[in-house]
Design a protein around this motif. Structure first.
Motif, PDB file in Angstrom:
ATOM      1  N   ILE A 109       0.837  -1.030   0.058  1.00 38.88           N
ATOM      2  CA  ILE A 109       0.144  -0.151   0.028  1.00 38.88           C
ATOM      3  C   ILE A 109       0.896   1.070   0.112  1.00 38.88           C
ATOM      4  O   ILE A 109       1.697   1.352   0.927  1.00 38.88           O
ATOM      5  N   THR A 110       0.792   2.049  -1.005  1.00 37.80           N
ATOM      6  CA  THR A 110       1.704   3.032  -1.060  1.00 37.80           C
ATOM      7  C   THR A 110       0.962   4.493  -1.176  1.00 37.80           C
ATOM      8  O   THR A 110      -0.148   4.628  -1.715  1.00 37.80           O
ATOM      9  N   VAL A 111       1.420   5.596  -0.399  1.00 36.33           N
ATOM     10  CA  VAL A 111       0.670   6.855  -0.222  1.00 36.33           C
ATOM     11  C   VAL A 111       1.404   7.844  -0.506  1.00 36.33           C
ATOM     12  O   VAL A 111       2.581   7.964  -0.461  1.00 36.33           O
ATOM     13  N   GLU A 112       0.785   8.503  -1.536  1.00 36.17           N
ATOM     14  CA  GLU A 112       1.531   9.655  -2.177  1.00 36.17           C
ATOM     15  C   GLU A 112       0.544  11.030  -2.091  1.00 36.17           C
ATOM     16  O   GLU A 112      -0.656  11.092  -2.370  1.00 36.17           O
ATOM     17  N   VAL A 113       1.134  12.051  -1.638  1.00 30.90           N
ATOM     18  CA  VAL A 113       0.458  13.126  -1.259  1.00 30.90           C
ATOM     19  C   VAL A 113       0.151  14.124  -2.594  1.00 30.90           C
ATOM     20  O   VAL A 113      -0.840  14.846  -2.490  1.00 30.90           O
ATOM     21  N   ASP A 114       1.045  13.961  -3.672  1.00 26.94           N
ATOM     22  CA  ASP A 114       0.813  15.005  -4.772  1.00 26.94           C
ATOM     23  C   ASP A 114       0.090  14.227  -5.833  1.00 26.94           C
ATOM     24  O   ASP A 114       0.098  13.208  -6.289  1.00 26.94           O
ATOM     25  N   GLY A 115      -1.159  14.842  -5.978  1.00 32.48           N
ATOM     26  CA  GLY A 115      -2.476  14.496  -6.665  1.00 32.48           C
ATOM     27  C   GLY A 115      -1.731  14.442  -8.395  1.00 32.48           C
ATOM     28  O   GLY A 115      -2.339  13.177  -8.731  1.00 32.48           O
ATOM     29  N   ILE A 134      -2.560   5.107  -2.828  1.00 34.53           N
ATOM     30  CA  ILE A 134      -3.650   5.953  -2.217  1.00 34.53           C
ATOM     31  C   ILE A 134      -3.288   7.372  -2.285  1.00 34.53           C
ATOM     32  O   ILE A 134      -1.767   7.840  -2.145  1.00 34.53           O
ATOM     33  N   HIS A 135      -4.030   8.101  -2.750  1.00 38.15           N
ATOM     34  CA  HIS A 135      -3.816   9.500  -2.726  1.00 38.15           C
ATOM     35  C   HIS A 135      -4.053  10.176  -1.276  1.00 38.15           C
ATOM     36  O   HIS A 135      -5.389  10.349  -1.016  1.00 38.15           O
ATOM     37  N   GLY A 136      -3.205  10.646  -0.659  1.00 34.58           N
ATOM     38  CA  GLY A 136      -3.568  11.099   0.724  1.00 34.58           C
ATOM     39  C   GLY A 136      -1.970  11.661   1.457  1.00 34.58           C
ATOM     40  O   GLY A 136      -0.873  11.402   0.850  1.00 34.58           O
ATOM     41  N   ASP A 137      -2.085  12.387   2.371  1.00 29.75           N
ATOM     42  CA  ASP A 137      -1.102  12.977   3.289  1.00 29.75           C
ATOM     43  C   ASP A 137      -1.009  11.892   4.551  1.00 29.75           C
ATOM     44  O   ASP A 137      -1.887  11.746   5.179  1.00 29.75           O
ATOM     45  N   ALA A 138       0.161  11.143   4.392  1.00 30.39           N
ATOM     46  CA  ALA A 138       0.560  10.264   5.555  1.00 30.39           C
ATOM     47  C   ALA A 138       0.371  10.733   7.066  1.00 30.39           C
ATOM     48  O   ALA A 138       0.037   9.879   8.008  1.00 30.39           O
ATOM     49  N   LEU A 139       0.511  12.110   6.990  1.00 30.91           N
ATOM     50  CA  LEU A 139       0.294  12.658   8.282  1.00 30.91           C
ATOM     51  C   LEU A 139      -1.271  12.515   8.876  1.00 30.91           C
ATOM     52  O   LEU A 139      -1.479  12.419   9.950  1.00 30.91           O
ATOM     53  N   ASP A 140      -2.253  12.524   7.824  1.00 27.37           N
ATOM     54  CA  ASP A 140      -3.342  12.455   8.170  1.00 27.37           C
ATOM     55  C   ASP A 140      -4.172  11.103   8.085  1.00 27.37           C
ATOM     56  O   ASP A 140      -5.213  10.935   8.618  1.00 27.37           O
ATOM     57  N   LEU A 141      -3.362  10.175   7.946  1.00 27.02           N
ATOM     58  CA  LEU A 141      -3.769   8.952   7.921  1.00 27.02           C
ATOM     59  C   LEU A 141      -3.573   8.050   9.334  1.00 27.02           C
ATOM     60  O   LEU A 141      -2.782   8.563   9.964  1.00 27.02           O
TER      61      LEU A 141
END
Length: 325
Positions: A109-115, A134-141
């Protein structure tokens, strides 16, 4: 004719030598499935990929994209990713490390903040089938919840931008009971803080918290030329694993954190004065703080960086008991 006297009889004729056996044919090597190779991108190709999608490296996100395939594969090995593991990756970037992880793990599962990066990766179908983007900010997950889903060992691997490295490192400590370990790329100076010894300039609250609950080792220093754009600093890939000997009980990490952050907020002050300042308005009188420190043999002139993690744990526990009285 009869043999002459005094001479031995002639020897019988030798049997003809058998010809040597023909050489054995070499054993055929066992067939191996072809190894899927990640494209080893050059800096110009990275720039071309970004431009083709109307993108550029964003300074506000601290983006420096890893583009060296050999380094990515080495990092996946250092992270000790195995075939049955689930991996949570923080910061997909161009997917170079993601693909190296996916070649070893069961699921990533890979999380990237830049849309924009997310759209480009999906449009070009860059990532393997066993990767969820996943498009998202790891700090908010809720990384602890994410790590708790599914079965099998869980590891976290990430390339942490400097601006968010400290809060993410702190957040990962709260996930430690769910993880086999976590491996992160940080600036070399951040790595020095986690490995620092008491009495040094790098030693701080994040050092104390990590050394109480985890073991930190340097896996690899990564040259700036392995990234685009080229950063001005060297990066260090760290291996972090939960301590085999658990020193803290449930909830104590947050308790210790409150004390050490208050003390290290004023590094030039003595511990007594730092904690007095932090305790203003609390139920614990300043005089009780001084008495508690003295009871543990702490010199009134000592500063926060002079105490070991174990001493900070003792002090935090003692102050919590004193406040409860």
């Amino acid at each position: 004719p009869a043999a002459r006297p005094g001479r031995p009889p002639p020897a019988p004729p030798r049997a003809a030598r058998r010809p040597p056996p023909p050489p054995r044919p070499p054993r055929a090597a066992p067939a191996r499935p072809p190894r899927r190779r990640t494209p080893d991108l050059k800096a110009g190709e990275v720039r071309a990929f970004l431009e083709a999608h109307g993108l550029a490296a964003r300074r506000d996100l601290g983006q420096n994209f890893l583009h060296d395939e050999r380094i990515a594969e080495k990092l996946a090995r250092i992270a000790a990713v195995e075939s049955g593991d689930r991996v949570i990756e923080i910061g997909t970037g161009l997917g170079i490390l993601t693909q190296a992880l996916a070649a070893r793990a069961a699921w990533v599962i890979t999380v990237e903040v830049d849309g924009g990066i997310v759209r480009a990766l999906r449009r070009d179908a860059v990532l393997p089938d066993n990767v969820e983007l996943i498009h998202g900010d790891a700090l908010d997950l809720d990384l602890d919840r994410l790590a708790g889903e599914g079965t099998g060992p869980v590891r976290i691997v990430g390339n942490l931008p400097y601006a968010v490295a400290s809060p993410l490192l702190r957040q990962l400590l709260d996930c430690r009971e769910r993880l086999v370990g976590w491996s992160v790329m940080v600036q070399k100076e951040v790595a020095a803080r986690l490995l620092a010894a008491p009495g040094t300039r790098e030693y701080g609250s994040l050092t104390v918290l990590h050394q109480l609950v985890a073991t930190v080792k340097i896996g690899l220093d990564v040259h700036p030329q392995c990234f685009y754009p080229v950063p001005r600093v060297t990066s260090t890939f760290l291996q972090i694993t939960p301590r085999s000997e658990v020193l803290l009980s449930a909830g104590e990490l947050r308790m210790v954190e409150g004390v050490v952050r208050a003390a290290f907020a004023h590094r030039r002050k003595t511990i007594v004065n730092s904690l007095r300042t932090a305790a203003e308005g609390s139920a614990l009188p300043p005089q009780r703080i001084a008495e508690t420190l003295a009871g543990h043999g702490i010199d009134r002139r000592a500063r926060a960086q002079n105490l070991s993690p174990g001493q900070w744990l003792e002090i935090a526990r003692a102050l919590a008991r004193a406040e409860a009285v």
